[in-house]
Write a protein that holds these residues in place. Structure first.
Motif, mmCIF file in Angstrom:
data_model
loop_
_atom_site.group_PDB
_atom_site.id
_atom_site.type_symbol
_atom_site.label_atom_id
_atom_site.label_comp_id
_atom_site.label_asym_id
_atom_site.label_seq_id
_atom_site.Cartn_x
_atom_site.Cartn_y
_atom_site.Cartn_z
ATOM 1 N N TYR A 1 37.390 24.941 50.077
ATOM 2 C CA TYR A 1 36.507 26.171 49.583
ATOM 3 C C TYR A 1 36.317 26.178 48.263
ATOM 4 O O TYR A 1 35.850 27.310 47.594
ATOM 5 C CB TYR A 1 37.162 27.413 50.096
ATOM 6 N N ASN B 1 34.757 38.767 43.339
ATOM 7 C CA ASN B 1 36.119 37.885 44.096
ATOM 8 C C ASN B 1 36.937 38.600 44.532
ATOM 9 O O ASN B 1 37.765 39.433 43.740
ATOM 10 C CB ASN B 1 36.313 36.755 42.891
ATOM 11 N N PRO B 2 36.953 38.528 45.774
ATOM 12 C CA PRO B 2 38.196 39.266 46.623
ATOM 13 C C PRO B 2 39.481 39.227 46.026
ATOM 14 O O PRO B 2 40.318 40.224 45.979
ATOM 15 C CB PRO B 2 38.031 39.026 47.961
ATOM 16 N N THR B 3 39.998 37.813 45.623
ATOM 17 C CA THR B 3 41.256 37.796 45.179
ATOM 18 C C THR B 3 41.488 38.349 43.649
ATOM 19 O O THR B 3 42.742 38.890 43.627
ATOM 20 C CB THR B 3 41.560 36.325 45.103
ATOM 21 N N HIS C 1 39.890 36.333 33.726
ATOM 22 C CA HIS C 1 39.637 37.851 34.088
ATOM 23 C C HIS C 1 39.772 38.558 32.699
ATOM 24 O O HIS C 1 39.035 39.459 32.433
ATOM 25 C CB HIS C 1 40.689 37.798 34.802
ATOM 26 N N PHE D 1 41.846 42.013 44.310
ATOM 27 C CA PHE D 1 43.108 42.362 45.059
ATOM 28 C C PHE D 1 44.266 42.261 44.235
ATOM 29 O O PHE D 1 45.436 42.910 44.096
ATOM 30 C CB PHE D 1 43.403 41.555 46.208
ATOM 31 N N ALA D 2 44.409 41.094 43.246
ATOM 32 C CA ALA D 2 45.395 40.941 42.453
ATOM 33 C C ALA D 2 45.557 41.774 41.351
ATOM 34 O O ALA D 2 46.440 42.302 40.937
ATOM 35 C CB ALA D 2 45.053 39.565 41.498
ATOM 36 N N LYS D 3 44.155 42.557 40.918
ATOM 37 C CA LYS D 3 44.182 43.702 39.768
ATOM 38 C C LYS D 3 44.914 44.976 40.712
ATOM 39 O O LYS D 3 45.782 45.654 40.160
ATOM 40 C CB LYS D 3 42.858 43.955 39.498
ATOM 41 N N LEU E 1 43.188 48.521 49.135
ATOM 42 C CA LEU E 1 42.489 46.968 49.523
ATOM 43 C C LEU E 1 41.301 47.403 50.695
ATOM 44 O O LEU E 1 40.077 46.928 50.247
ATOM 45 C CB LEU E 1 43.289 46.024 50.152
ATOM 46 N N MET F 1 39.160 28.512 40.767
ATOM 47 C CA MET F 1 40.757 28.937 40.854
ATOM 48 C C MET F 1 41.220 30.255 41.469
ATOM 49 O O MET F 1 42.491 30.208 41.639
ATOM 50 C CB MET F 1 41.268 28.832 39.309
ATOM 51 N N TRP F 2 40.294 30.912 41.711
ATOM 52 C CA TRP F 2 40.730 32.011 42.594
ATOM 53 C C TRP F 2 41.049 31.620 43.970
ATOM 54 O O TRP F 2 41.488 32.720 44.708
ATOM 55 C CB TRP F 2 39.583 33.169 42.649
ATOM 56 N N MET F 3 40.788 30.566 44.293
ATOM 57 C CA MET F 3 41.302 30.248 45.553
ATOM 58 C C MET F 3 42.484 29.595 45.804
ATOM 59 O O MET F 3 43.008 29.249 46.870
ATOM 60 C CB MET F 3 40.226 28.805 46.101
ATOM 61 N N CYS F 4 43.202 29.758 44.663
ATOM 62 C CA CYS F 4 44.634 29.120 44.650
ATOM 63 C C CYS F 4 45.842 30.104 45.540
ATOM 64 O O CYS F 4 45.712 31.362 45.375
ATOM 65 C CB CYS F 4 45.347 29.027 43.245
ATOM 66 N N ALA G 1 42.533 31.470 35.755
ATOM 67 C CA ALA G 1 41.988 32.862 36.377
ATOM 68 C C ALA G 1 42.353 33.941 35.612
ATOM 69 O O ALA G 1 41.621 34.676 35.397
ATOM 70 C CB ALA G 1 42.664 32.734 37.877
ATOM 71 N N ASN G 2 43.524 33.869 34.949
ATOM 72 C CA ASN G 2 43.680 35.167 34.175
ATOM 73 C C ASN G 2 43.015 35.200 32.876
ATOM 74 O O ASN G 2 42.674 36.251 32.260
ATOM 75 C CB ASN G 2 45.310 34.958 33.743
#
Lengths: 207, 305
Positions: free
Chosen positions: A48, A114-116, A105, A119-121, A142, A74-77, A101-102
């Protein structure tokens, strides 16, 4: 373009590798990559990634700033750490991916939807509020991320899972009112404010 | 055997009415049998988990873990910190390593900690350990086998080690690709480990089960399918995220893929509690959504003398 992003573009001009080395967690390892591709082949979400880690490393060296930072890759990690333990050069790849990623962001270049990322936020905001995770608020937050009607739909989809958790005593039905609280929540807020302040100063993010 | 004492970092999912509350119940029972005293770190906070990096960045994340380490130093001096959750262990251990390796990171962290009225006298003497390390290193398989009064005879179990208990730190003496400790634990509890289980270190998607459910569920499907393929009746794991992901999405996976998955996913501490003669309740088996009926049956039987 965000102010911070402009500042960084100006500061590093065409030297994206230098920018990554200075601002991305463990970024000074990037130039050690020997392009073997073991990381890419080891990643559970490998198929992906638009650009798997090995490719990202080469793109950083080639100065492809926009393509790297705006990437969903990198949001796929999943933080499985396969790449770290298998890398023959011992690059802390998982941390570099988190760092990229950070950084993206923080610069406001990371893909908005991006969903991750979203979600991370949500997750970080959830835990810093009281110091611990409030699982009910996190799940509801979520589901309702894309508005009320989508939230209801998603909530209904997840209802059997939630009910299973509730019936076995693994979900607090009163979680909207309580839970996830440390006594020292106020101290934690102060501590995190200071930590962010120091990090911003160290990385030149502060005005 | 003398009483062993540790500073305990239970973590968010172990709280009452949280997703791994039954793990905690079984850990308490197991520790009672083994005479382990767990001194909970007062007012511990979240480790930031594997997804905290995106918004939290580097130093704030380390500050969160450092607060726990500082509180442990203050209240449980000299005691190793033991975590039952893979992510808690990883987060705390990673911070411990970074602070030990970088004077600047340590100085910055201490400056942030001061805001919380804490300081750390960082000598790095205290280790951050996972509960399975305590079992294997401080007890050893022979000692762990001694209290078994109800061998889990005839139960075929796939040992799903997962990621974060295994990588990047892992358990000393075990390989990343084929760790054997879970199989050994299963075996000394009298059960039959499924040694050919080829998905034992496959990622379940972790936190991305929430944000990328389809991709994660494809992983989970592989993990369960392989357990069935090799004849397992049950999956056992040391990680709360693995446990939840592999257990609770079986219904959704069945709907999507037309599979008929219905396999219990238990913790090592649940197996041990039952083998040590504990009741189903003491093993937290009432917390499993897919009931581990075989274990419940064994738990209900009287101890053979």
């Amino acid at each position: 373009m965000s102010e911070l992003n402009k500042v960084m573009v100006e500061k590093y001009r065409n030297d994206f590798l230098k920018e990554v080395e200075a601002n991305v967690e463990e970024g000074n390892w990037v130039k050690m990559c020997m392009q073997c591709g073991v990381c890419s082949g080891s990643c559970p979400f490998g198929p992906y990634w638009e650009h798997p880690p090995q490719e990202l490393f080469m793109m950083i060296r080639a100065g492809k700033r926009e393509e790297v930072l705006a990437s969903e890759s990198m949001w796929m990690c999943t933080s499985c750490y396969n790449c770290i333990v298998r890398c023959p050069r011992e690059l802390p790849i998982t941390h570099i991916m988190h760092g990229l990623a950070n950084y993206a962001h923080r610069l406001g270049i990371a893909p908005k939807m991006n969903p991750t990322r979203r979600f991370a936020k949500l997750f970080w905001e959830n835990i810093i509020k009281g110091g611990r995770v409030n699982e009910l608020k996190l799940s509801i937050g979520l589901y309702f991320m894309d508005g009320f009607s989508n939230g209801v739909k998603k909530g209904l989809e997840m209802l059997p899972v939630g009910l299973g958790m509730f019936k076995t005593g693994r979900l607090n039905p009163f979680g909207l009112l309580s839970g996830g609280k440390c006594k020292g929540a106020g101290d934690i807020h102060k501590m995190l404010k200071k930590a962010k302040e120091i990090e911003n100063r160290r990385k030149g993010f502060a005005p | 055997m003398a009483k062993k004492e540790y500073s305990f970092y239970p973590g968010c999912s172990s709280e009452r009415k949280a997703s791994a509350s039954n793990y905690m119940v079984s850990v308490e029972s197991m520790c009672k049998t083994l005479d382990i005293k767990l001194n909970e770190i007062p007012d511990w906070n979240c480790c930031g988990a594997s997804i905290g990096y995106a918004e939290g960045g580097e130093l704030p994340r380390h500050a969160m873990n450092a607060r726990n380490i500082a509180l442990s130093e203050k209240h449980n001096p000299g005691q190793d910190i033991v975590a039952t959750c893979a992510a808690c262990w990883l987060g705390a251990k990673e911070t411990h390593e970074r602070l030990s390796a970088s004077e600047q990171m340590l100085a910055d962290t201490r400056e942030a900690l001061k805001e919380a009225g804490l300081d750390m006298d960082y000598k790095g003497e205290v280790e951050i350990r996972h509960m399975v390390e305590v079992l294997i290193e401080d007890f050893g398989y022979d000692q762990l086998a001694k209290p078994v009064v109800k061998p889990l005879e005839g139960v075929k179990i796939a040992g799903y080690v997962g990621c974060q208990t295994n990588r990047p730190f892992g358990v000393v003496g075990e390989s990343f690709e084929n760790p054997k400790y879970l199989d050994k634990l299963t075996e000394i509890m009298g059960a039959e480990p499924v040694e050919k289980y080829d998905q034992k270190v496959t990622c379940c998607g972790g936190a991305l089960a929430f944000s990328e459910p389809e991709k994660s569920q494809a992983q989970i499907k592989k993990i369960i399918e392989s357990a069935y393929d090799f004849g397992a009746e049950m999956i056992v794991t040391p990680c709360p995220v693995c446990q939840m992901n592999v257990e609770v999405y079986q219904g959704q996976i069945n709907k999507k893929y037309g599979t008929k998955f219905h396999i219990p996913v238990t913790y090592y501490s649940q197996l041990m509690t039952v083998a040590y003669g504990g009741s189903a309740k003491e093993a937290g088996l009432d917390g499993n959504i897919v009931r581990a009926t075989k274990l419940e049956e064994i738990a209900a039987k009287p101890v053979k003398r």
